[in-house]
Design a protein around this motif. Structure first.
Motif, short mmCIF file in Angstrom:
data_model
loop_
_atom_site.label_atom_id
_atom_site.label_comp_id
_atom_site.label_asym_id
_atom_site.label_seq_id
_atom_site.Cartn_x
_atom_site.Cartn_y
_atom_site.Cartn_z
N ILE A 1 3.07 -5.78 2.51
CA ILE A 1 2.78 -4.44 1.98
C ILE A 1 3.51 -4.22 0.67
O ILE A 1 2.94 -3.72 -0.31
CB ILE A 1 3.14 -3.36 3.02
CG1 ILE A 1 2.17 -3.44 4.20
CG2 ILE A 1 3.11 -1.96 2.39
CD1 ILE A 1 2.62 -2.67 5.43
N ALA A 2 4.78 -4.60 0.61
CA ALA A 2 5.57 -4.43 -0.61
C ALA A 2 4.99 -5.26 -1.76
O ALA A 2 4.94 -4.80 -2.90
CB ALA A 2 7.02 -4.81 -0.35
N LEU A 3 4.55 -6.47 -1.46
CA LEU A 3 4.00 -7.33 -2.50
C LEU A 3 2.72 -6.75 -3.10
O LEU A 3 2.48 -6.87 -4.30
CB LEU A 3 3.72 -8.73 -1.95
CG LEU A 3 4.95 -9.56 -1.61
CD1 LEU A 3 4.54 -10.89 -1.00
CD2 LEU A 3 5.80 -9.80 -2.85
N LYS A 4 1.90 -6.14 -2.28
CA LYS A 4 0.66 -5.55 -2.77
C LYS A 4 0.93 -4.39 -3.73
O LYS A 4 0.13 -4.10 -4.60
CB LYS A 4 -0.22 -5.07 -1.62
CG LYS A 4 -0.79 -6.17 -0.76
CD LYS A 4 -1.67 -7.13 -1.53
CE LYS A 4 -3.00 -6.51 -1.84
NZ LYS A 4 -3.91 -7.41 -2.56
N LYS A 5 2.08 -3.74 -3.58
CA LYS A 5 2.41 -2.58 -4.40
C LYS A 5 3.16 -2.94 -5.68
O LYS A 5 3.33 -2.09 -6.54
CB LYS A 5 3.28 -1.61 -3.59
CG LYS A 5 2.57 -0.98 -2.43
CD LYS A 5 3.51 -0.08 -1.66
CE LYS A 5 2.83 0.58 -0.48
NZ LYS A 5 3.75 1.42 0.28
N CYS A 6 3.59 -4.19 -5.84
CA CYS A 6 4.53 -4.50 -6.92
C CYS A 6 3.92 -5.20 -8.12
O CYS A 6 4.65 -5.65 -8.99
CB CYS A 6 5.71 -5.31 -6.37
SG CYS A 6 5.33 -7.03 -6.02
N THR A 7 2.62 -5.30 -8.22
CA THR A 7 2.05 -6.04 -9.34
C THR A 7 0.72 -5.47 -9.78
O THR A 7 0.01 -4.84 -9.00
CB THR A 7 1.87 -7.53 -8.99
OG1 THR A 7 1.40 -8.22 -10.14
CG2 THR A 7 0.91 -7.73 -7.85
N ILE A 8 0.40 -5.70 -11.05
CA ILE A 8 -0.93 -5.35 -11.54
C ILE A 8 -1.86 -6.56 -11.42
O ILE A 8 -3.05 -6.46 -11.66
CB ILE A 8 -0.89 -4.86 -13.01
CG1 ILE A 8 -0.42 -5.97 -13.95
CG2 ILE A 8 -0.07 -3.61 -13.12
CD1 ILE A 8 -0.60 -5.64 -15.41
N LEU A 9 -1.29 -7.71 -11.05
CA LEU A 9 -2.10 -8.90 -10.86
C LEU A 9 -2.97 -8.73 -9.62
O LEU A 9 -2.56 -8.10 -8.66
CB LEU A 9 -1.22 -10.14 -10.69
CG LEU A 9 -0.30 -10.50 -11.84
CD1 LEU A 9 0.61 -11.65 -11.42
CD2 LEU A 9 -1.10 -10.86 -13.07
N GLU A 10 -4.17 -9.28 -9.66
CA GLU A 10 -5.01 -9.27 -8.47
C GLU A 10 -4.49 -10.34 -7.52
O GLU A 10 -4.46 -11.51 -7.85
CB GLU A 10 -6.46 -9.54 -8.84
CG GLU A 10 -7.11 -8.39 -9.59
CD GLU A 10 -8.58 -8.63 -9.84
OE1 GLU A 10 -9.24 -9.27 -9.01
OE2 GLU A 10 -9.04 -8.17 -10.89
N THR A 11 -4.04 -9.91 -6.37
CA THR A 11 -3.47 -10.85 -5.41
C THR A 11 -4.11 -10.62 -4.05
O THR A 11 -4.68 -9.57 -3.79
CB THR A 11 -1.94 -10.67 -5.26
OG1 THR A 11 -1.67 -9.35 -4.81
CG2 THR A 11 -1.22 -10.91 -6.57
N SER A 12 -4.02 -11.61 -3.23
CA SER A 12 -4.41 -11.45 -1.84
C SER A 12 -3.23 -11.89 -0.99
O SER A 12 -2.35 -12.61 -1.47
CB SER A 12 -5.65 -12.27 -1.52
OG SER A 12 -5.40 -13.63 -1.74
N ALA A 13 -3.19 -11.44 0.22
CA ALA A 13 -2.05 -11.77 1.08
C ALA A 13 -2.55 -12.01 2.49
O ALA A 13 -3.54 -11.42 2.92
CB ALA A 13 -1.04 -10.62 1.08
N ALA A 14 -1.86 -12.89 3.18
CA ALA A 14 -2.21 -13.20 4.56
C ALA A 14 -0.94 -13.57 5.31
O ALA A 14 0.06 -13.97 4.71
CB ALA A 14 -3.20 -14.35 4.61
#
Length: 101
Positions: free
Chosen positions: A63-76
């Motif tokens: 959750i924190a990683l999704k909030k910390c960048t303007i880069l398009e990222t995915s997480a699993a």
């Protein structure tokens, strides 16, 4: 959006993301393992023996990683039995995590 960034800005943004990602993983008692481009592997409970809360720690990190960048990222995230250690072939080995999930 990333389309409007210069090459230098993209490199700086990526470096900031990596720093932030490592910080979030460490705050949640995880172990950062590998970065490859925009991908990161981190383990929770493989080395530090966290109790059953390792799943919560991993989720908080995602959750924190999704909030910390303007880069398009995915997480699993995956949970379960994991093998940790030096793996690979005679030509290339490194420390990593491996699981069937």
């Amino acid at each position: 959006a990333i389309d409007s960034l210069t090459e230098k800005s993209i490199i700086e943004t990526h470096a900031n993301y990596i720093s932030s990602a490592i910080s979030h993983v460490n705050q949640n008692k995880g172990v950062p393992d590998t970065f490859s481009g925009d991908r990161m592997l981190a383990s929770f409970n493989a080395m530090k023996g966290l109790p059953a809360t390792h799943r919560v720690a991993a989720a908080k990190t995602l959750i924190a990683l999704k909030k910390c960048t303007i880069l398009e990222t995915s997480a699993a995230a995956t949970s379960g039995e994991t093998r940790v250690g030096n793996m690979g072939t005679d030509g290339m080995k490194r420390f990593t995590c491996l699981s069937p999930a």
